[in-house]
Design a protein around this motif. Sequence first.
Motif, PDB file in Angstrom:
ATOM      1  N   ALA A  17       0.838  -1.204   0.000  1.00 55.59           N
ATOM      2  CA  ALA A  17       0.000   0.000   0.000  1.00 55.59           C
ATOM      3  C   ALA A  17       0.870   1.250   0.000  1.00 55.59           C
ATOM      4  N   LEU A  18       1.920   1.241   0.860  1.00 60.09           N
ATOM      5  CA  LEU A  18       2.832   2.390   0.887  1.00 60.09           C
ATOM      6  C   LEU A  18       3.527   2.560  -0.459  1.00 60.09           C
ATOM      7  N   ALA A  19       3.989   1.445  -1.038  1.00 60.98           N
ATOM      8  CA  ALA A  19       4.688   1.522  -2.319  1.00 60.98           C
ATOM      9  C   ALA A  19       3.768   2.058  -3.404  1.00 60.98           C
ATOM     10  N   MET A  20       2.471   1.699  -3.306  1.00 58.41           N
ATOM     11  CA  MET A  20       1.531   2.204  -4.297  1.00 58.41           C
ATOM     12  C   MET A  20       1.424   3.720  -4.216  1.00 58.41           C
ATOM     13  N   SER A  29       2.168   1.481  -9.678  1.00 54.85           N
ATOM     14  CA  SER A  29       1.201   1.665  -8.599  1.00 54.85           C
ATOM     15  C   SER A  29       0.086   0.638  -8.703  1.00 54.85           C
ATOM     16  N   ALA A  30      -0.436   0.453  -9.924  1.00 50.87           N
ATOM     17  CA  ALA A  30      -1.527  -0.506 -10.110  1.00 50.87           C
ATOM     18  C   ALA A  30      -1.067  -1.914  -9.762  1.00 50.87           C
ATOM     19  N   LEU A  31       0.170  -2.277 -10.142  1.00 52.16           N
ATOM     20  CA  LEU A  31       0.640  -3.633  -9.846  1.00 52.16           C
ATOM     21  C   LEU A  31       0.859  -3.824  -8.346  1.00 52.16           C
ATOM     22  N   PHE A  32       1.323  -2.767  -7.650  1.00 52.11           N
ATOM     23  CA  PHE A  32       1.435  -2.868  -6.191  1.00 52.11           C
ATOM     24  C   PHE A  32       0.069  -3.033  -5.551  1.00 52.11           C
ATOM     25  N   TYR A  60     -11.470  -8.336  -7.551  1.00 50.57           N
ATOM     26  CA  TYR A  60     -10.545  -7.208  -7.450  1.00 50.57           C
ATOM     27  C   TYR A  60      -9.295  -7.432  -8.287  1.00 50.57           C
ATOM     28  N   ALA A  61      -8.501  -8.449  -7.900  1.00 50.56           N
ATOM     29  CA  ALA A  61      -7.234  -8.656  -8.590  1.00 50.56           C
ATOM     30  C   ALA A  61      -7.460  -9.058 -10.035  1.00 50.56           C
ATOM     31  N   GLY A  62      -8.606  -9.704 -10.324  1.00 55.31           N
ATOM     32  CA  GLY A  62      -8.886 -10.088 -11.691  1.00 55.31           C
ATOM     33  C   GLY A  62      -9.533  -8.986 -12.487  1.00 55.31           C
ATOM     34  N   ALA A  63     -10.780  -8.682 -12.167  1.00 57.15           N
ATOM     35  CA  ALA A  63     -11.572  -7.816 -13.032  1.00 57.15           C
ATOM     36  C   ALA A  63     -11.219  -6.341 -12.882  1.00 57.15           C
ATOM     37  N   ILE A  64     -11.271  -5.826 -11.641  1.00 55.45           N
ATOM     38  CA  ILE A  64     -11.155  -4.380 -11.463  1.00 55.45           C
ATOM     39  C   ILE A  64      -9.762  -3.895 -11.827  1.00 55.45           C
ATOM     40  N   MET A  65      -8.716  -4.666 -11.419  1.00 54.46           N
ATOM     41  CA  MET A  65      -7.364  -4.182 -11.707  1.00 54.46           C
ATOM     42  C   MET A  65      -7.039  -4.277 -13.188  1.00 54.46           C
ATOM     43  N   VAL A  66      -7.619  -5.278 -13.887  1.00 56.60           N
ATOM     44  CA  VAL A  66      -7.442  -5.325 -15.342  1.00 56.60           C
ATOM     45  C   VAL A  66      -8.075  -4.095 -15.982  1.00 56.60           C
ATOM     46  N   LEU A  67      -9.238  -3.710 -15.462  1.00 58.91           N
ATOM     47  CA  LEU A  67      -9.894  -2.505 -15.971  1.00 58.91           C
ATOM     48  C   LEU A  67      -9.028  -1.268 -15.748  1.00 58.91           C
ATOM     49  N   PHE A  68      -8.439  -1.172 -14.539  1.00 58.78           N
ATOM     50  CA  PHE A  68      -7.564  -0.031 -14.240  1.00 58.78           C
ATOM     51  C   PHE A  68      -6.375  -0.006 -15.198  1.00 58.78           C
ATOM     52  N   LEU A  69      -5.704  -1.170 -15.346  1.00 62.30           N
ATOM     53  CA  LEU A  69      -4.528  -1.211 -16.219  1.00 62.30           C
ATOM     54  C   LEU A  69      -4.905  -0.879 -17.648  1.00 62.30           C
ATOM     55  N   PHE A  70      -6.091  -1.354 -18.080  1.00 68.96           N
ATOM     56  CA  PHE A  70      -6.552  -1.074 -19.432  1.00 68.96           C
ATOM     57  C   PHE A  70      -6.719   0.422 -19.638  1.00 68.96           C
ATOM     58  N   VAL A  71      -7.335   1.085 -18.662  1.00 67.08           N
ATOM     59  CA  VAL A  71      -7.538   2.537 -18.787  1.00 67.08           C
ATOM     60  C   VAL A  71      -6.201   3.268 -18.765  1.00 67.08           C
TER      61      VAL A  71
ATOM     62  N   VAL B  30      -4.605   7.305  -9.942  1.00 64.15           N
ATOM     63  CA  VAL B  30      -3.999   6.862  -8.681  1.00 64.15           C
ATOM     64  C   VAL B  30      -4.883   7.233  -7.496  1.00 64.15           C
ATOM     65  N   ILE B  31      -5.513   8.403  -7.567  1.00 68.27           N
ATOM     66  CA  ILE B  31      -6.449   8.792  -6.508  1.00 68.27           C
ATOM     67  C   ILE B  31      -7.576   7.777  -6.415  1.00 68.27           C
ATOM     68  N   PHE B  32      -8.042   7.334  -7.586  1.00 71.40           N
ATOM     69  CA  PHE B  32      -9.098   6.332  -7.623  1.00 71.40           C
ATOM     70  C   PHE B  32      -8.641   5.013  -7.004  1.00 71.40           C
ATOM     71  N   MET B  33      -7.385   4.623  -7.278  1.00 69.30           N
ATOM     72  CA  MET B  33      -6.867   3.385  -6.682  1.00 69.30           C
ATOM     73  C   MET B  33      -6.745   3.517  -5.167  1.00 69.30           C
ATOM     74  N   CYS B  34      -6.409   4.721  -4.688  1.00 69.45           N
ATOM     75  CA  CYS B  34      -6.343   4.925  -3.246  1.00 69.45           C
ATOM     76  C   CYS B  34      -7.722   4.790  -2.603  1.00 69.45           C
ATOM     77  N   VAL B  35      -8.766   5.240  -3.327  1.00 62.95           N
ATOM     78  CA  VAL B  35     -10.124   5.070  -2.810  1.00 62.95           C
ATOM     79  C   VAL B  35     -10.470   3.587  -2.712  1.00 62.95           C
ATOM     80  N   GLU B  36     -10.039   2.806  -3.718  1.00 65.46           N
ATOM     81  CA  GLU B  36     -10.260   1.355  -3.654  1.00 65.46           C
ATOM     82  C   GLU B  36      -9.543   0.757  -2.454  1.00 65.46           C
ATOM     83  N   LEU B  37      -8.328   1.270  -2.157  1.00 71.40           N
ATOM     84  CA  LEU B  37      -7.574   0.787  -0.999  1.00 71.40           C
ATOM     85  C   LEU B  37      -8.341   1.048   0.293  1.00 71.40           C
TER      86      LEU B  37
END
Lengths: 169, 100
Positions: A17-20, A29-32, A60-71, B30-37
């Motif tokens: 979380a800190l590394a992100m 950040s997304a991979l962390f 989360y690790a499957g669907a949502i993070m793939v969506l984030f990386l895609f964007v 990144v702000i959005f990812m922090c909200v998810e966190l």
Amino acid sequence: MIVYLFILLAVLAIGSALAMVINKNVVNSALFLVINMVSLAGIYLLLNAQFLAVIQILVYAGAIMVLFLFVIMLLNVEDEEKLFDKFRVKYFLAFILGAAVVGQIFYSIAGVTDMLPEISSNMAEIGTVEEAGDVLYTKYLLPFEMTAILLTAAVVGALMVAQYKIKKG
Amino acid sequence: MLEIDWFLGISAIMFSIGIIGVLIRRNAVVIFMCVELMLNAVNLTLVSFSSFHGNIDGQIFVFFALAVAAAEAVVGLAIIIAIFRNNLTVDVTEINLLRW
């Protein structure tokens, strides 16, 4: 043994979380955040919530993070050049506020844990798929169906927002 | 053996890291990812109370929170794409159309 596993997963979760937060590269950040989700799923397993651990990894690790990386890849987001370029009051206030929130929540936890009724260290076996499905399809059937409507509405809304053509001039 | 305080402590630390990230980062994604966190930190609190009390209702609530988080991520990322199309940036300090 289980305590060492817990400490490993906790260090992994907080460290990622800190590394992100302090990483300049958005993809890193997304991979962390993915590491954080997976270690959180491990903590769910320690809490005997097997169903949620699997759901956490799938959703989360499957669907949502793939969506984030895609964007991120789609927008071609550039890195922030310097995260802490110069001393700013904003950063100082942010860390003060974060420390205040940690202190406040710790204070609440310390004040309330001995008042909770019958919290034992041996957890019940309640997080299995059978138990969760049993409650989900009887007691919580209506919210479950509402979730389906909500997801449909979200997909339609996302398509509308993302497809919107801007009129020039 | 494991105590509930430890799980709540991790949850508090993760939530505060999320707050700091929302406040100091400038990239909207990144702000959005922090909200998810922060959402995940609260989910951890619910799951730990649920299994230490032996009551499944908290875990069902987390299940619904996950579904709502998925919907929220979809809509939020669509809004970020729309903003990027207008401004060609996702830096929140440069998106000031609604700021007085």
